[in-house]
Design a protein around this motif. Structure first.
Motif, PDB file in Angstrom:
ATOM      1  N   GLU A  63       1.237  -0.664  -0.247  1.00  0.00           N
ATOM      2  CA  GLU A  63       0.263  -0.388  -0.193  1.00  0.00           C
ATOM      3  C   GLU A  63       0.978   1.001  -0.018  1.00  0.00           C
ATOM      4  O   GLU A  63       2.148   1.337   0.684  1.00  0.00           O
ATOM      5  CB  GLU A  63      -1.265   0.428   1.455  1.00  0.00           C
ATOM      6  CG  GLU A  63      -1.795   0.925   1.351  1.00  0.00           C
ATOM      7  CD  GLU A  63      -2.471   1.802   1.079  1.00  0.00           C
ATOM      8  OE1 GLU A  63      -3.317   1.060  -0.384  1.00  0.00           O
ATOM      9  OE2 GLU A  63      -2.516   2.830   0.456  1.00  0.00           O
TER      10      GLU A  63
ATOM     11  N   ALA B 252     -22.362   1.735   2.106  1.00  0.00           N
ATOM     12  CA  ALA B 252     -23.427   0.804   2.115  1.00  0.00           C
ATOM     13  C   ALA B 252     -22.899  -1.150   2.067  1.00  0.00           C
ATOM     14  O   ALA B 252     -22.325  -1.175   1.340  1.00  0.00           O
ATOM     15  CB  ALA B 252     -24.938   0.329   1.692  1.00  0.00           C
TER      16      ALA B 252
ATOM     17  N   ASP C  67     -12.523  -1.796  -7.954  1.00  0.00           N
ATOM     18  CA  ASP C  67     -12.343  -1.166  -8.891  1.00  0.00           C
ATOM     19  C   ASP C  67     -11.653  -0.867 -10.083  1.00  0.00           C
ATOM     20  O   ASP C  67     -11.966  -0.308 -10.294  1.00  0.00           O
ATOM     21  CB  ASP C  67     -12.398   0.873  -7.900  1.00  0.00           C
ATOM     22  CG  ASP C  67     -13.974   0.924  -7.298  1.00  0.00           C
ATOM     23  OD1 ASP C  67     -14.297  -0.240  -7.250  1.00  0.00           O
ATOM     24  OD2 ASP C  67     -14.028   2.272  -7.220  1.00  0.00           O
TER      25      ASP C  67
ATOM     26  N   LEU D 158     -18.057  -1.102  -4.297  1.00  0.00           N
ATOM     27  CA  LEU D 158     -17.418  -2.133  -2.530  1.00  0.00           C
ATOM     28  C   LEU D 158     -17.807  -3.414  -2.285  1.00  0.00           C
ATOM     29  O   LEU D 158     -17.073  -4.003  -2.181  1.00  0.00           O
ATOM     30  CB  LEU D 158     -17.847  -1.155  -0.969  1.00  0.00           C
ATOM     31  CG  LEU D 158     -16.606  -1.895  -0.116  1.00  0.00           C
ATOM     32  CD1 LEU D 158     -14.841  -1.690  -0.758  1.00  0.00           C
ATOM     33  CD2 LEU D 158     -16.376  -0.815   1.181  1.00  0.00           C
ATOM     34  N   ASN D 159     -19.229  -3.430  -2.323  1.00  0.00           N
ATOM     35  CA  ASN D 159     -19.559  -4.843  -2.383  1.00  0.00           C
ATOM     36  C   ASN D 159     -19.554  -5.972  -3.149  1.00  0.00           C
ATOM     37  O   ASN D 159     -19.189  -7.590  -3.309  1.00  0.00           O
ATOM     38  CB  ASN D 159     -21.508  -4.304  -1.875  1.00  0.00           C
ATOM     39  CG  ASN D 159     -21.385  -4.396  -0.952  1.00  0.00           C
ATOM     40  OD1 ASN D 159     -21.285  -4.839   0.117  1.00  0.00           O
ATOM     41  ND2 ASN D 159     -21.515  -3.141  -0.920  1.00  0.00           N
TER      42      ASN D 159
HETATM   43  C1  LIG Z   1     -19.706   8.764  -4.468  1.00  0.00           C
HETATM   44  C2  LIG Z   1     -19.671   7.187  -4.058  1.00  0.00           C
HETATM   45  C3  LIG Z   1     -20.017   6.620  -3.040  1.00  0.00           C
HETATM   46  C4  LIG Z   1     -19.871   5.039  -3.610  1.00  0.00           C
HETATM   47  N1  LIG Z   1     -21.162   4.585  -2.456  1.00  0.00           N
HETATM   48  C5  LIG Z   1     -20.430   3.496  -1.794  1.00  0.00           C
HETATM   49  C6  LIG Z   1     -21.530   2.291  -1.004  1.00  0.00           C
HETATM   50  O1  LIG Z   1     -22.149   2.861  -0.125  1.00  0.00           O
HETATM   51  N2  LIG Z   1     -21.113   1.041  -1.236  1.00  0.00           N
HETATM   52  C7  LIG Z   1     -19.431   0.429  -1.893  1.00  0.00           C
HETATM   53  O2  LIG Z   1     -20.480  -0.725  -1.856  1.00  0.00           O
HETATM   54  N3  LIG Z   1     -19.236   1.290  -2.222  1.00  0.00           N
HETATM   55  C8  LIG Z   1     -19.750   2.862  -2.619  1.00  0.00           C
HETATM   56  N4  LIG Z   1     -18.948   3.345  -3.204  1.00  0.00           N
HETATM   57  C9  LIG Z   1     -17.903   2.729  -5.049  1.00  0.00           C
HETATM   58  C10 LIG Z   1     -16.798   2.250  -3.637  1.00  0.00           C
HETATM   59  O3  LIG Z   1     -16.352   3.673  -2.689  1.00  0.00           O
HETATM   60  C11 LIG Z   1     -15.182   1.528  -4.496  1.00  0.00           C
HETATM   61  O4  LIG Z   1     -16.146   0.792  -4.432  1.00  0.00           O
HETATM   62  C12 LIG Z   1     -14.785   0.995  -3.071  1.00  0.00           C
HETATM   63  O5  LIG Z   1     -14.040   2.372  -2.627  1.00  0.00           O
HETATM   64  C13 LIG Z   1     -12.969   0.507  -3.822  1.00  0.00           C
HETATM   65  O6  LIG Z   1     -12.332  -0.041  -3.335  1.00  0.00           O
HETATM   66  P1  LIG Z   1     -11.394  -0.290  -3.934  1.00  0.00           P
HETATM   67  O7  LIG Z   1     -10.201  -1.135  -1.876  1.00  0.00           O
HETATM   68  O8  LIG Z   1     -10.913  -1.752  -4.846  1.00  0.00           O
HETATM   69  O9  LIG Z   1      -9.687   0.463  -4.411  1.00  0.00           O
HETATM   70  P2  LIG Z   1      -9.977   1.648  -3.596  1.00  0.00           P
HETATM   71  O10 LIG Z   1     -10.487   2.179  -2.340  1.00  0.00           O
HETATM   72  O11 LIG Z   1      -9.227   2.791  -4.424  1.00  0.00           O
HETATM   73  O12 LIG Z   1      -8.288   1.390  -3.162  1.00  0.00           O
HETATM   74  C14 LIG Z   1      -6.937   1.080  -3.639  1.00  0.00           C
HETATM   75  C15 LIG Z   1      -5.519   1.427  -3.062  1.00  0.00           C
HETATM   76  O13 LIG Z   1      -4.836   1.277  -4.128  1.00  0.00           O
HETATM   77  C16 LIG Z   1      -3.777   1.768  -3.210  1.00  0.00           C
HETATM   78  N5  LIG Z   1      -2.365   2.089  -4.774  1.00  0.00           N
HETATM   79  C17 LIG Z   1      -3.163   2.305  -5.632  1.00  0.00           C
HETATM   80  N6  LIG Z   1      -1.632   2.117  -6.362  1.00  0.00           N
HETATM   81  C18 LIG Z   1      -0.550   1.834  -5.880  1.00  0.00           C
HETATM   82  C19 LIG Z   1       0.398   1.525  -6.309  1.00  0.00           C
HETATM   83  N7  LIG Z   1       0.728   1.603  -6.882  1.00  0.00           N
HETATM   84  N8  LIG Z   1       0.874   0.904  -5.160  1.00  0.00           N
HETATM   85  C20 LIG Z   1       0.806   0.712  -3.925  1.00  0.00           C
HETATM   86  N9  LIG Z   1      -0.330   0.946  -3.646  1.00  0.00           N
HETATM   87  C21 LIG Z   1      -1.486   2.128  -4.479  1.00  0.00           C
HETATM   88  C22 LIG Z   1      -4.201   3.018  -3.054  1.00  0.00           C
HETATM   89  O14 LIG Z   1      -3.088   3.975  -2.127  1.00  0.00           O
HETATM   90  C23 LIG Z   1      -5.601   2.779  -2.289  1.00  0.00           C
HETATM   91  O15 LIG Z   1      -5.503   2.903  -0.933  1.00  0.00           O
HETATM   92  C24 LIG Z   1     -19.396   4.603  -4.177  1.00  0.00           C
HETATM   93  C25 LIG Z   1     -18.134   5.606  -4.543  1.00  0.00           C
HETATM   94  C26 LIG Z   1     -18.478   7.045  -4.523  1.00  0.00           C
HETATM   95  C27 LIG Z   1     -17.731   7.354  -5.665  1.00  0.00           C
END
Ligand SMILES: Cc1cc2nc3c(=O)[nH]c(=O)nc-3n(C[C@H](O)[C@H](O)[C@H](O)COP(=O)(O)OP(=O)(O)OC[C@H]3O[C@@H](n4cnc5c(N)ncnc54)[C@H](O)[C@@H]3O)c2cc1C
Length: 420
Positions: free
Chosen positions: A54, A69, A307, A320-321
């Motif tokens: 990370e 959620a 994502d 996120l789910n």
């Molecule tokens: C307004 C909004 C509301 C939302 N509400 C909901 C909800 O109610 N329920 C729901 O299920 N989802 C919701 N979502 C979607 C949710 O926010 C995302 O799907 C989720 O946060 C994705 O998680 P992730 O771990 O895949 O990615 P991220 O949270 O983006 O994590 C990626 C991580 O990778 C790290 N990283 C990136 N590149 C590198 C690198 N080269 N080297 C090392 N580390 C790196 C970053 O620092 C980060 O910590 C919402 C989204 C938005 C925009």
């Protein structure tokens, strides 16, 4: 003999895996967001050595002002991992969902009895999920948490992946059999591997804010569809609420630029006065909203989750789910392959994960898109069809159950973790 790895100073907890035949780790997960962490925790008893990498320091990652959620299937996955007891006290449970179409008086009410569960779902702030998962890593002796460490380059070879890291301004290299990209929507790992994506930016942006209502929120979540976009208000612990409000870009920009009083007045116009006066807590933010699906979830030695693989409209709180389900599914595929003596980076192994998750995620992407298009529309035939659909949803129990199961992940293939 366990060799001291050159990264040992920045590994927390300081557990050093034994390098195996030229590999430092069996797999490396890039991205210690909630999805990457879920995969690392789900692999606890797999016998595979894992590097979780990370880039952001812990304090920065924990300060992310997001709330989600959390659906029933995600809860079951966290239960299967053994982390749910630590999450539950810090999050809110919602026991009622009220769905309505603008100011039309017909409301669809969902109760736990409609789903046959004790709750409909949960709402968690980012830290309430992140911290228990990070703490759980201490119970995972085969997981090395490399943070803050950035992946800067990857080189794929027939037998593994060489990963170049930036650690405290210095360069290091590690080798793994498999690389998992959990590095978010703008995944550099996905781009560097040449995987294309399909989708579009929505004509709406999403405003998020925290509010404190005068009256109790009564564990109720509201989703109200306005022609400008869906508007949700979700309960949080301490009688606070999360606003997730989509509106066309210009309108969203203008709304966040208002002073607090004007913003709250606009908020009340969309939401009503069910909870009395609302008080704003902290800042408001605007996010862009996109639908995105990667053409491929896997290549030889690479898998995408969360994502990095897909993004959807925030209506229904799905993003996120879906990522949590990807993580649990991939953990199961890798565990089985490892038990059978297969190479976990071998493409036919990774294809099992892609077959499982890609179509299911596409269904959710399509469903959220359909919801947004159906409701952000004032064309009379569409208005008539959707009001009829809402009318039926309120009255036809099997239809209600089907819709709830679809939105809470209970209709897809459940990973074994969720069945423990
Ligand atoms: C307004 C909004 C509301 C939302 N509400 C909901 C909800 O109610 N329920 C729901 O299920 N989802 C919701 N979502 C979607 C949710 O926010 C995302 O799907 C989720 O946060 C994705 O998680 P992730 O771990 O895949 O990615 P991220 O949270 O983006 O994590 C990626 C991580 O990778 C790290 N990283 C990136 N590149 C590198 C690198 N080269 N080297 C090392 N580390 C790196 C970053 O620092 C980060 O910590 C919402 C989204 C938005 C925009």
């Amino acid at each position: 003999m366990a060799l001291l790895h050159p990264l040992s100073q920045i590994i927390s907890p300081p557990q050093i895996p034994t390098p195996q035949l030229g590999y430092d780790y069996d797999l490396a997960i890039v991205g210690g967001g909630i999805v990457g962490l879920t995969l690392a925790c789900a692999l606890k008893d797999s016998g595979l050595s894992v590097a979780l990498i990370e880039a952001k320091p812990h304090s920065v990652a924990a300060a992310k002002g997001q709330a989600y959620a959390v659906h029933m299937l995600s809860r079951r996955i966290f239960e299967g991992i053994g982390v749910w007891d630590k999450i539950l006290p810090q999050i809110a449970t919602y026991r009622q969902v009220r769905l309505s179409d603008a100011d039309h008086p017909g409301v669809v009410e969902f109760q736990p009895a409609d789903l046959g569960t004790e709750a409909l779902g949960y709402v968690a702030e980012h830290q309430a999920l992140l911290t228990p998962l990070q703490e759980f890593l201490q119970e995972c002796p085969l997981v090395s948490y490399l943070c803050p460490v950035e992946v800067v380059k990857t080189q794929y070879e027939p037998g593994g992946v060489e990963i170049a890291l930036r650690v405290d301004g210095e360069s290091r290299k590690i080798r793994t059999r498999l690389l998992v990209a959990a590095d978010g929507a703008r995944s550099r790992i996905r781009t560097a591997a040449g995987i294309n994506t399909r989708g579009w930016q929505y004509w709406q942006s999403c405003i998020v804010a925290f509010v404190k209502p005068e009256n109790p929120h009564n564990d109720t979540a509201y989703e109200r569809f306005w022609p400008s976009g869906p508007f949700a208000i979700l309960p949080l612990p301490g009688n606070r609420c999360r606003i997730v409000w989509t509106a066309p870009h210009e309108e969203a920009k203008a709304l966040v630029a208002l002073d607090d009083e004007q913003f709250l007045a606009e908020l009340s116009r969309r939401y009503g006065d069910q909870m009395g006066r609302l008080e704003l807590e902290g800042s408001r933010f605007v996010f862009s909203v996109q639908l995105m699906q990667s053409d491929r979830y896997v290549l030889s030695r690479l898998a995408l989750i969360g994502d990095a693989a897909h993004c959807c409209h925030p209506v229904g709180g799905q993003g996120l789910n879906m990522g949590i389900r990807d993580a649990a599914a991939l953990a199961q595929v890798l565990q089985l392959a490892h038990n059978q003596g297969e190479d976990i980076g071998y493409l036919p192994v990774l294809k099992r994960y892609e077959r499982w998750r890609k179509q299911e995620n596409l269904t959710i992407l399509g469903f959220t898109d359909l919801l947004d298009r159906m409701f952000s529309n004032n064309w009379l035939p569409v208005v008539v069809v959707r009001r009829l659909a809402l009318w039926m949803l309120q009255r036809v129990r099997p239809l209600k159950k089907f819709a709830l199961q679809l939105m809470t992940g209970l209709r897809g293939r459940a990973p074994e973790l969720a069945q423990r």
